[in-house]
Design a protein around this motif. Structure first.
Motif, PDB file in Angstrom:
ATOM      1  N   PHE A   1      10.595   5.101  -8.825  1.00  0.00           N
ATOM      2  CA  PHE A   1       9.795   6.278  -8.240  1.00  0.00           C
ATOM      3  C   PHE A   1      10.195   7.615  -9.026  1.00  0.00           C
ATOM      4  CE2 PHE A   1       9.867   3.242  -4.734  1.00  0.00           C
ATOM      5  CZ  PHE A   1       8.546   3.173  -4.348  1.00  0.00           C
ATOM      6  N   GLY A   2      11.352   7.584  -9.392  1.00  0.00           N
ATOM      7  CA  GLY A   2      11.940   8.668 -10.157  1.00  0.00           C
ATOM      8  C   GLY A   2      11.320   8.607 -11.635  1.00  0.00           C
ATOM      9  N   LEU A   3      11.006   7.532 -12.039  1.00  0.00           N
ATOM     10  CA  LEU A   3      10.455   7.258 -13.348  1.00  0.00           C
ATOM     11  C   LEU A   3       9.121   7.828 -13.476  1.00  0.00           C
ATOM     12  CD1 LEU A   3      10.658   6.334 -16.478  1.00  0.00           C
ATOM     13  CD2 LEU A   3      10.101   3.824 -15.420  1.00  0.00           C
ATOM     14  N   PHE A   4       8.351   7.517 -12.434  1.00  0.00           N
ATOM     15  CA  PHE A   4       6.890   7.943 -12.279  1.00  0.00           C
ATOM     16  C   PHE A   4       6.946   9.480 -12.248  1.00  0.00           C
ATOM     17  CE2 PHE A   4       5.648   3.607 -11.793  1.00  0.00           C
ATOM     18  CZ  PHE A   4       4.110   3.687 -11.945  1.00  0.00           C
ATOM     19  N   ALA A   5       8.027  10.221 -11.707  1.00  0.00           N
ATOM     20  CA  ALA A   5       7.994  11.540 -11.764  1.00  0.00           C
ATOM     21  C   ALA A   5       8.162  12.336 -13.163  1.00  0.00           C
ATOM     22  CB  ALA A   5       8.942  12.137 -10.709  1.00  0.00           C
TER      23      ALA A   5
ATOM     24  N   MET B   1       1.137  -1.166  -0.148  1.00  0.00           N
ATOM     25  CA  MET B   1      -0.192   0.215  -0.007  1.00  0.00           C
ATOM     26  C   MET B   1       0.989   1.305   0.019  1.00  0.00           C
ATOM     27  SD  MET B   1      -2.862   1.142  -0.140  1.00  0.00           S
ATOM     28  CE  MET B   1      -4.082   2.289   0.149  1.00  0.00           C
ATOM     29  N   THR B   2       1.930   1.341   0.808  1.00  0.00           N
ATOM     30  CA  THR B   2       2.621   2.405   0.888  1.00  0.00           C
ATOM     31  C   THR B   2       3.406   2.753  -0.496  1.00  0.00           C
ATOM     32  OG1 THR B   2       3.241   2.107   3.051  1.00  0.00           O
ATOM     33  CG2 THR B   2       4.890   3.319   2.006  1.00  0.00           C
ATOM     34  N   ILE B   3       3.984   1.471  -1.159  1.00  0.00           N
ATOM     35  CA  ILE B   3       4.694   1.635  -2.329  1.00  0.00           C
ATOM     36  C   ILE B   3       3.579   2.394  -3.505  1.00  0.00           C
ATOM     37  CG2 ILE B   3       5.415   0.325  -4.320  1.00  0.00           C
ATOM     38  CD1 ILE B   3       6.760  -1.517  -2.418  1.00  0.00           C
ATOM     39  N   ALA B   4       2.384   1.806  -3.527  1.00  0.00           N
ATOM     40  CA  ALA B   4       1.377   2.300  -4.470  1.00  0.00           C
ATOM     41  C   ALA B   4       1.098   3.755  -4.237  1.00  0.00           C
ATOM     42  CB  ALA B   4       0.116   1.421  -4.356  1.00  0.00           C
ATOM     43  N   LEU B   5       1.256   4.320  -2.888  1.00  0.00           N
ATOM     44  CA  LEU B   5       0.742   5.561  -2.575  1.00  0.00           C
ATOM     45  C   LEU B   5       1.840   6.553  -2.932  1.00  0.00           C
ATOM     46  CD1 LEU B   5      -1.140   5.211   0.944  1.00  0.00           C
ATOM     47  CD2 LEU B   5      -2.096   6.040  -1.264  1.00  0.00           C
ATOM     48  N   LEU B   6       3.117   6.014  -2.757  1.00  0.00           N
ATOM     49  CA  LEU B   6       4.340   6.628  -3.257  1.00  0.00           C
ATOM     50  C   LEU B   6       4.388   7.112  -4.515  1.00  0.00           C
ATOM     51  CD1 LEU B   6       6.908   5.833  -0.560  1.00  0.00           C
ATOM     52  CD2 LEU B   6       5.822   7.984  -0.737  1.00  0.00           C
ATOM     53  N   LEU B   7       4.187   6.163  -5.302  1.00  0.00           N
ATOM     54  CA  LEU B   7       4.444   6.001  -6.889  1.00  0.00           C
ATOM     55  C   LEU B   7       3.306   7.080  -7.418  1.00  0.00           C
ATOM     56  CD1 LEU B   7       4.264   2.283  -7.725  1.00  0.00           C
ATOM     57  CD2 LEU B   7       6.268   3.904  -7.890  1.00  0.00           C
ATOM     58  N   ILE B   8       2.099   7.134  -6.747  1.00  0.00           N
ATOM     59  CA  ILE B   8       0.965   7.980  -7.064  1.00  0.00           C
ATOM     60  C   ILE B   8       1.522   9.309  -6.853  1.00  0.00           C
ATOM     61  CG2 ILE B   8      -1.428   9.004  -6.740  1.00  0.00           C
ATOM     62  CD1 ILE B   8      -2.124   5.777  -6.527  1.00  0.00           C
ATOM     63  N   VAL B   9       2.150   9.676  -5.582  1.00  0.00           N
ATOM     64  CA  VAL B   9       2.449  10.846  -5.207  1.00  0.00           C
ATOM     65  C   VAL B   9       3.851  11.404  -6.144  1.00  0.00           C
ATOM     66  CG1 VAL B   9       4.143  12.159  -3.340  1.00  0.00           C
ATOM     67  CG2 VAL B   9       2.096  10.666  -2.706  1.00  0.00           C
ATOM     68  N   CYS B  10       4.652  10.520  -6.622  1.00  0.00           N
ATOM     69  CA  CYS B  10       5.720  10.722  -7.236  1.00  0.00           C
ATOM     70  C   CYS B  10       5.131  11.270  -8.673  1.00  0.00           C
ATOM     71  CB  CYS B  10       6.631   9.331  -7.550  1.00  0.00           C
ATOM     72  SG  CYS B  10       7.671   9.433  -6.151  1.00  0.00           S
ATOM     73  N   TYR B  11       4.133  10.420  -9.187  1.00  0.00           N
ATOM     74  CA  TYR B  11       3.510  10.851 -10.466  1.00  0.00           C
ATOM     75  C   TYR B  11       3.055  12.368 -10.486  1.00  0.00           C
ATOM     76  CZ  TYR B  11       0.276  11.519 -14.199  1.00  0.00           C
ATOM     77  OH  TYR B  11      -0.389  12.213 -15.288  1.00  0.00           O
ATOM     78  N   LEU B  12       2.206  12.770  -9.409  1.00  0.00           N
ATOM     79  CA  LEU B  12       1.509  13.920  -9.277  1.00  0.00           C
ATOM     80  C   LEU B  12       2.603  14.916  -8.911  1.00  0.00           C
ATOM     81  CD1 LEU B  12      -1.550  12.806  -6.612  1.00  0.00           C
ATOM     82  CD2 LEU B  12      -1.536  13.571  -9.110  1.00  0.00           C
ATOM     83  N   LEU B  13       3.733  14.710  -8.072  1.00  0.00           N
ATOM     84  CA  LEU B  13       4.845  15.604  -8.034  1.00  0.00           C
ATOM     85  C   LEU B  13       5.255  15.835  -9.314  1.00  0.00           C
ATOM     86  CD1 LEU B  13       6.799  16.941  -6.339  1.00  0.00           C
ATOM     87  CD2 LEU B  13       8.010  14.849  -6.183  1.00  0.00           C
ATOM     88  N   GLY B  14       5.730  15.014 -10.187  1.00  0.00           N
ATOM     89  CA  GLY B  14       6.016  15.149 -11.357  1.00  0.00           C
ATOM     90  C   GLY B  14       5.352  16.108 -12.363  1.00  0.00           C
ATOM     91  N   ALA B  15       3.878  15.858 -12.209  1.00  0.00           N
ATOM     92  CA  ALA B  15       2.992  16.287 -12.990  1.00  0.00           C
ATOM     93  C   ALA B  15       2.914  17.724 -13.013  1.00  0.00           C
ATOM     94  CB  ALA B  15       1.723  15.726 -13.021  1.00  0.00           C
ATOM     95  N   ILE B  16       3.303  18.557 -11.942  1.00  0.00           N
ATOM     96  CA  ILE B  16       3.034  19.654 -11.520  1.00  0.00           C
ATOM     97  C   ILE B  16       3.819  20.643 -12.762  1.00  0.00           C
ATOM     98  CG2 ILE B  16       3.791  21.681  -9.980  1.00  0.00           C
ATOM     99  CD1 ILE B  16       3.882  19.680  -7.568  1.00  0.00           C
ATOM    100  N   PRO B  17       3.102  21.089 -13.473  1.00  0.00           N
ATOM    101  CA  PRO B  17       3.612  21.871 -14.854  1.00  0.00           C
ATOM    102  C   PRO B  17       4.157  23.565 -14.269  1.00  0.00           C
ATOM    103  CG  PRO B  17       1.282  22.219 -14.856  1.00  0.00           C
ATOM    104  CD  PRO B  17       1.734  21.373 -13.444  1.00  0.00           C
ATOM    105  N   ALA B  18       5.623  23.588 -13.835  1.00  0.00           N
ATOM    106  CA  ALA B  18       5.914  24.694 -13.064  1.00  0.00           C
ATOM    107  C   ALA B  18       5.894  25.674 -14.081  1.00  0.00           C
ATOM    108  CB  ALA B  18       7.045  24.407 -12.369  1.00  0.00           C
ATOM    109  N   GLY B  19       6.441  25.481 -15.339  1.00  0.00           N
ATOM    110  CA  GLY B  19       6.360  26.718 -16.297  1.00  0.00           C
ATOM    111  C   GLY B  19       5.078  27.132 -16.594  1.00  0.00           C
TER     112      GLY B  19
END
Length: 212
Positions: free
Chosen positions: A84-88, A1-19
């Motif tokens: 996890f980095g790949l998900f970002a 469960m922790t792994i799945a949640l962290l993978l989702i968090v990493c995707y959402l973190l990477g998805a932030i379109p800063a520019g």
């Protein structure tokens, strides 16, 4: 469960379109409507200026680094931090916050490597800067750095240089990241062949691109 949640968090973190968000909030500009239409570092520099470009680069870089370090912070075992980095990176290129558009993965991929093997990133950065000086193109430098990374994972472990041994997961992730970067630069390759790729006002521009 922790792994799945962290993978989702990493995707959402990477998805932030800063520019994209920086442009809309502080400059009242949608990066999709200017320059290359990309929301990454290079187009941010071109459209919003150096300060905004640096801010977006640092943010996009650290997205990859933080995602790679998160499983270590949470003592997650049994799965490589690189996943996890790949998900970002996937989040960065296919962002749920930007209608599944995104950047070209260069800065965020660099952040992943920074979080896992900083010395390997220094090698890639050196190649990037050399090519940038010679040809004045961010795009060609990014592609060259991706190719250099592939050469590095193939050759360095044989000589115990930077990479002490062959690491299957690291090699596969580098292969995937390099593939994403090269694929996302297809339009740039076409412009380079036509000698009308954008260049920066630094370096030798040896290929004599005409677009500035």
């Amino acid at each position: 469960m922790t792994i799945a949640l962290l993978l989702i968090v990493c995707y959402l973190l990477g998805a932030i379109p800063a520019g994209l968000w920086l442009g809309k909030i502080f400059f009242k500009k949608n990066l999709h409507d200017f320059g290359s239409g990309n929301t990454g570092t290079t187009n941010t520099f071109r459209v919003l200026g150096a300060k905004a470009g640096v801010a977006v680069f640092i943010f996009d870089l650290l997205k990859g680094t933080l995602a790679t370090l998160l499983p270590i912070f949470f003592h997650v075992h049994g799965i490589s931090p690189l996943i996890f980095g790949l998900f970002a990176v996937i989040g960065h290129t296919i962002s749920i916050f930007d209608h599944f558009h995104g950047g070209k993965a260069v800065a965020t991929s660099a952040g992943v490597v920074l979080g896992f093997n900083p010395l390997f990133l220094l090698y890639i950065l050196l190649i990037f800067l050399i090519v940038l000086f010679l040809f004045s193109m961010i795009s060609l430098s990014s592609i060259s750095a991706a190719v250099a990374a592939l050469i590095g994972i193939a050759i360095f472990p044989a000589f115990h240089f930077i990479l002490p041994h062959y690491d299957l997961i690291f090699s596969v992730i580098i292969l995937v990241l390099a593939g994403i970067i090269i694929f996302r630069h297809q339009s740039n390759v076409k412009r380079i062949k036509n000698r009308n790729e954008s260049v920066i006002p630094w370096g030798l521009n040896l290929s004599k691109q005409h677009k500035i």
